[in-house]
Design a protein around this motif. Structure first.
Motif, short mmCIF file in Angstrom:
data_model
loop_
_atom_site.label_atom_id
_atom_site.label_comp_id
_atom_site.label_asym_id
_atom_site.label_seq_id
_atom_site.Cartn_x
_atom_site.Cartn_y
_atom_site.Cartn_z
N MET A 25 0.83 -1.19 0.00
CA MET A 25 0.00 0.00 0.00
C MET A 25 0.87 1.25 0.00
SD MET A 25 -3.61 -0.66 0.58
CE MET A 25 -4.02 0.67 -0.22
N GLY A 26 1.98 1.22 0.69
CA GLY A 26 2.86 2.38 0.69
C GLY A 26 2.52 3.35 1.80
N ALA A 27 3.17 4.49 1.74
CA ALA A 27 2.98 5.52 2.77
C ALA A 27 1.62 6.20 2.60
CB ALA A 27 4.10 6.55 2.64
N LEU A 28 1.23 6.88 3.65
CA LEU A 28 -0.02 7.64 3.60
C LEU A 28 0.10 8.78 2.60
CD1 LEU A 28 -0.83 7.93 7.41
CD2 LEU A 28 -1.92 6.43 5.74
N SER A 29 -0.99 9.09 1.96
CA SER A 29 -0.97 10.20 1.01
C SER A 29 -0.89 11.53 1.76
CB SER A 29 -2.22 10.19 0.13
OG SER A 29 -3.34 10.66 0.85
N LYS A 30 -0.43 12.53 1.05
CA LYS A 30 -0.34 13.88 1.60
C LYS A 30 -1.72 14.35 2.10
CE LYS A 30 0.94 18.52 0.08
NZ LYS A 30 1.45 19.30 -1.05
N GLU A 31 -2.77 13.93 1.40
CA GLU A 31 -4.13 14.35 1.73
C GLU A 31 -4.63 13.76 3.05
OE1 GLU A 31 -6.15 13.16 -1.80
OE2 GLU A 31 -5.84 15.12 -2.73
N TYR A 32 -3.90 12.79 3.61
CA TYR A 32 -4.29 12.23 4.90
C TYR A 32 -4.29 13.31 5.99
CZ TYR A 32 -5.03 8.61 8.38
OH TYR A 32 -5.57 7.83 9.37
N GLY A 33 -3.55 14.38 5.75
CA GLY A 33 -3.55 15.51 6.68
C GLY A 33 -4.94 16.09 6.88
N PHE A 34 -5.80 16.00 5.86
CA PHE A 34 -7.18 16.47 6.02
C PHE A 34 -7.89 15.69 7.13
CE2 PHE A 34 -6.83 17.64 1.37
CZ PHE A 34 -6.83 19.02 1.59
N LEU A 35 -7.59 14.40 7.21
CA LEU A 35 -8.22 13.57 8.25
C LEU A 35 -7.73 13.96 9.64
CD1 LEU A 35 -8.07 10.23 6.38
CD2 LEU A 35 -10.10 11.46 7.02
N VAL A 36 -6.46 14.27 9.73
CA VAL A 36 -5.91 14.70 11.01
C VAL A 36 -6.59 15.99 11.46
CG1 VAL A 36 -3.82 15.41 12.22
CG2 VAL A 36 -3.73 13.51 10.60
N LEU A 37 -6.76 16.92 10.52
CA LEU A 37 -7.45 18.17 10.85
C LEU A 37 -8.91 17.93 11.21
CD1 LEU A 37 -5.96 20.54 8.13
CD2 LEU A 37 -5.40 20.47 10.57
N THR A 38 -9.56 17.01 10.51
CA THR A 38 -10.95 16.67 10.83
C THR A 38 -11.04 16.05 12.21
OG1 THR A 38 -11.43 16.35 8.48
CG2 THR A 38 -12.98 15.39 10.04
N PHE B 140 -11.52 -0.36 2.45
CA PHE B 140 -10.07 -0.39 2.65
C PHE B 140 -9.61 -1.78 3.05
CE2 PHE B 140 -6.64 -0.32 5.78
CZ PHE B 140 -5.59 0.08 4.97
N ALA B 141 -10.31 -2.40 4.00
CA ALA B 141 -9.92 -3.73 4.47
C ALA B 141 -9.95 -4.75 3.34
CB ALA B 141 -10.83 -4.17 5.61
N VAL B 142 -11.01 -4.71 2.54
CA VAL B 142 -11.15 -5.65 1.43
C VAL B 142 -10.01 -5.47 0.44
CG1 VAL B 142 -12.59 -6.19 -0.58
CG2 VAL B 142 -13.64 -5.96 1.68
N LYS B 143 -9.72 -4.24 0.11
CA LYS B 143 -8.63 -3.97 -0.85
C LYS B 143 -7.28 -4.36 -0.25
CE LYS B 143 -6.62 -0.42 -3.77
NZ LYS B 143 -6.65 0.97 -4.20
N HIS B 144 -7.09 -4.03 1.01
CA HIS B 144 -5.81 -4.32 1.67
C HIS B 144 -5.57 -5.84 1.77
CE1 HIS B 144 -2.35 -3.10 3.99
NE2 HIS B 144 -2.66 -3.97 4.92
N LEU B 145 -6.64 -6.60 1.97
CA LEU B 145 -6.53 -8.05 2.05
C LEU B 145 -6.41 -8.71 0.68
CD1 LEU B 145 -9.13 -8.68 4.87
CD2 LEU B 145 -6.67 -9.10 5.02
N GLY B 146 -6.65 -7.93 -0.37
CA GLY B 146 -6.55 -8.48 -1.72
C GLY B 146 -7.74 -9.31 -2.14
#
Length: 143
Positions: A1-14, A132-138
């Protein structure tokens, strides 16, 4: 999956905004506690004159606290894959929480239903976390 996207900052602010909302509701309980002379550790007032007002303010805050851990979990997990959507859903939940609380503050618990639209973004956040879980589990052929 890789690192969190830059846009994840929106969630932190929320998430921060949601904490401010919950603390504001706690502040309102504190003010009502003082006004109605409801001393700690009592959670609710037995005094018939102030009981309805204080108890409605207390319950509005308590209801938000009951959902808050689940909200944060679904916001932060569901937002890994769709941070902007999750953030918008989270902000909608926050607004609905304020409307819910102010409806409850009117002393008639039925008026709290004005903010009940908050269940839609919460259910959507649950959906994002499952996605997310479904995609992450493949599990490509699952849903």
């Amino acid at each position: 999956m890789g690192a969190l996207s830059k846009e994840y900052g929106f969630l932190v602010l929320t998430g921060n905004a949601s904490f401010i909302m919950v603390m504001y509701l706690a502040y309102n309980v504190s003010k009502a506690r003082k006004k109605c002379a409801v001393d700690y550790p009592k959670m609710y007032s037995d005094d018939s004159e102030d009981r309805n007002m204080f108890n409605c303010i207390q319950r509005a805050h308590q209801n938000m606290l009951e959902l808050y851990p689940a909200f944060l979990f679904f916001l932060l997990i569901g937002g890994i894959q769709h941070p902007r959507v999750a953030s918008a859903l989270g902000l909608t939940w926050i607004v609905s929480g304020e409307i819910y609380a102010y409806g409850y503050y009117m002393g008639n618990p039925r008026k709290r239903t004005r903010g009940s639209f908050g269940f839609l973004p919460l259910l959507s956040l649950i959906g994002l976390s499952v996605s997310f879980a479904v995609k992450h589990l493949g599990w490509k052929h699952c849903c």
